[in-house]
Enzyme design. Sequence first.
Site, PDB file in Angstrom:
ATOM      1  N   TRP A  75       0.899  -1.154   0.000  1.00 12.10           N
ATOM      2  CA  TRP A  75       0.000   0.000   0.000  1.00 12.10           C
ATOM      3  C   TRP A  75       0.938   1.204   0.000  1.00 12.10           C
ATOM      4  CZ3 TRP A  75      -1.181   4.146   3.320  1.00 12.10           C
ATOM      5  CH2 TRP A  75      -2.384   4.814   3.031  1.00 12.10           C
ATOM      6  N   GLU A 488     -20.688   7.929  11.589  1.00 13.28           N
ATOM      7  CA  GLU A 488     -20.246   6.592  11.191  1.00 13.28           C
ATOM      8  C   GLU A 488     -20.985   6.145   9.917  1.00 13.28           C
ATOM      9  OE1 GLU A 488     -17.859   4.773  11.696  1.00 13.28           O
ATOM     10  OE2 GLU A 488     -18.483   2.771  11.111  1.00 13.28           O
ATOM     11  N   GLU A 495     -16.632   5.392   2.371  1.00 15.98           N
ATOM     12  CA  GLU A 495     -15.588   4.369   2.232  1.00 15.98           C
ATOM     13  C   GLU A 495     -15.872   3.388   1.107  1.00 15.98           C
ATOM     14  OE1 GLU A 495     -13.628   3.297   6.510  1.00 15.98           O
ATOM     15  OE2 GLU A 495     -15.754   2.862   6.313  1.00 15.98           O
ATOM     16  N   LYS A 610      -6.764  -1.862   5.631  1.00 14.77           N
ATOM     17  CA  LYS A 610      -7.163  -2.309   6.963  1.00 14.77           C
ATOM     18  C   LYS A 610      -5.947  -2.245   7.863  1.00 14.77           C
ATOM     19  CE  LYS A 610     -10.481  -4.582   9.234  1.00 14.77           C
ATOM     20  NZ  LYS A 610     -11.734  -3.857   9.429  1.00 14.77           N
TER      21      LYS A 610
HETATM   22  N1  HGA Z   1       6.971   2.695   2.498  1.00 14.52           N
HETATM   23  C1  HGA Z   1       6.856   1.477   1.775  1.00 14.52           C
HETATM   24  C2  HGA Z   1       5.922   0.484   2.471  1.00 14.52           C
HETATM   25  C3  HGA Z   1       4.552   1.065   2.616  1.00 14.52           C
HETATM   26  C4  HGA Z   1       3.677   0.398   3.647  1.00 14.52           C
HETATM   27  O1  HGA Z   1       4.082  -0.055   4.711  1.00 14.52           O
HETATM   28  N2  HGA Z   1       2.360   0.382   3.416  1.00 14.52           N
HETATM   29  O2  HGA Z   1       1.495  -0.156   4.317  1.00 14.52           O
HETATM   30  C5  HGA Z   1       6.427   1.714   0.337  1.00 14.52           C
HETATM   31  O3  HGA Z   1       5.885   2.780   0.002  1.00 14.52           O
HETATM   32  O4  HGA Z   1       6.648   0.823  -0.482  1.00 14.52           O
END
Ligand code: HGA
Length: 615
Positions: A75, A488, A495, A610
Amino acid sequence: MCGIVGALAERNVTAILLEGLKRLEYRGYDSAGLAVVNKDQQLQRRRAQGKVAEVEKRLEAEPMKGHLGVAHTRWATHGVPSEANAHPHLSSDELALVHNGIIENYLELKSRLTKAGYRFTSDTDTEVVAHLVHQLYQEKQDLTVAVEAAIQQLEGAYALAVIHQDQPQKLVCARKGSPLVIGVGMGEYFCASDPLALLQVTDRFIYLEEGDLATLTLDQHAILDRQGQAVEREICQWQHGNQAAEKGSYKHFMLKEIHEQPAVLAATLEGRLSDRRVLPQALGAKAMELLPRVKQVQIVACGTSYHAGMVARYWIEKLAGIPCQVEVASEYRYREVVVAENALFVTLSQSGETADTLAALRFAKEAGYLASLTICNVPGSSLVRESDMSLMTQAGPEIGVASTKAFTTQLTALLLLTLALRRAAQASNQDADDPLEAELVEALRALPRLAEETLQLDAEIEKLSEDFAEKHHALFLGRGSHFPIALEGALKLKEISYIHAEAYPAGELKHGPLALVDKEMPVIAVAPRDDLVDKLKSNLQEVRARGGELFVFADPVTLLEPEEGMQVLHLPEVHEVLAPILYTLPLQLLSYHVAVLKGTDVDQPRNLAKSVTVE
Ligand code: HGA
């Protein structure tokens, strides 16, 4: 958030790593990859932007096998989601590393490593760690020693798993600020950011602590603590079963989790109530000693958990007569706060690993609070380990990114805490009978049944959702303890359906948001019977007078009936204090059905993750 899986076994680990990634998909991610050391002691890697299925396709086209490997769902925090930025990152095609977290001093390290001749192929902060460990490995010729030296130079947060093709019997992992568990197999070892990723291969886990570094070989593990001292950590047996992590006959995890609420609310109450009161032991022995001293409560949380905290503020001030403040963790942790005497610091988090909440707890521990208490869903998580007291919600694993059952079980636990505080604050004789507590205990017992009845409105709510699918905005209204429920409801809609939604305390309508109301703006009102319902009815008339379409969730006795421009759904009658818990359910269902109609990715909404383990 991104997920790590690592494996070392005598068998081929590619399928185990891939299955681990699939089990981590629920956390939300934008790219994925894995690397293994093959039988010729060569590192091989497959990565792809998008879903784990893309990596799987690459593996089908170009299979790879090995008994040591690391894998990752990313992410992005530094660098766009792309194949080049996906983990594992390699250094000199000899070492592979996966990372969860943020390296704050990466630019400084990058410039040093560039001067030393390392060539960077990604925009991530992570790649510097791969090269740094590689550089140190050249010197030390031992992966554990190299990782140990590298982490001394890192500022920020990390969970890491590292392998080197020249040490094919070794998997090294470390954590600071991001979660990591070791899975203990029979003559094999694994690591992951969440035990759920490994339930296919083991049910025995070691939860690494802050600053730990672990070296895994086929038949043993060795852990160094943050001071570099060898330590033993307990091996814990997984208690939740494997089934909880599967969808069963439901189309989405979110729908399954919404429908699990009657059962998990009952589980959260189980063993904590006697006939007429909350059992004094429900919060543990420490609480019995500490709660009578509490003169103020500070709640800190993020997102949905923050809304649970906002409801609790109404309860704690009304029922326990104790001043209570609530704040989002990302603000609280960086503010200069004044801590009242004998104040209790309460954190709320589903995962127990929420980075901002954890940082707030660590800050609070130095700030002079009487004690800390966490309400959390994951035993053994960082918040549970680092708080003085914990009250576990019994929601079981929550897979949908948009929180549902974790929220209502948090509310239930918060009401138990409120009643314990009430007794501690008000009764000089701790065994005295309290008719209001008895009334609420009875109402709590009825809650799972009422939740079941409320969920039977599903088909009607699905029908209602058709009026929302084409809309671009929505307004949620509530008053008193139902204002946070409106918040909420709006958050859930944003979301998973990407419809812009806002929530207001209904009395604020005329101070601004009424200007937005027209026939294109659906207005959802949470209207159970309470002291403010008559005032709310007037607010609804203000909306009607401006042509706004109303969707009202009401009590059968509030005398709110459908009329032109106003649809009304009646929920079962519930004790006024518990209404926020029950009235959450139809709002969850509404968002769910709108999202399904819009065809969004309900369980893994875009851009979200999450267990938010980065700041
Ligand atoms: N900083 C790293 C990992 C990102 C991370 O932990 N996301 O949950 C990157 O950007 O690849």
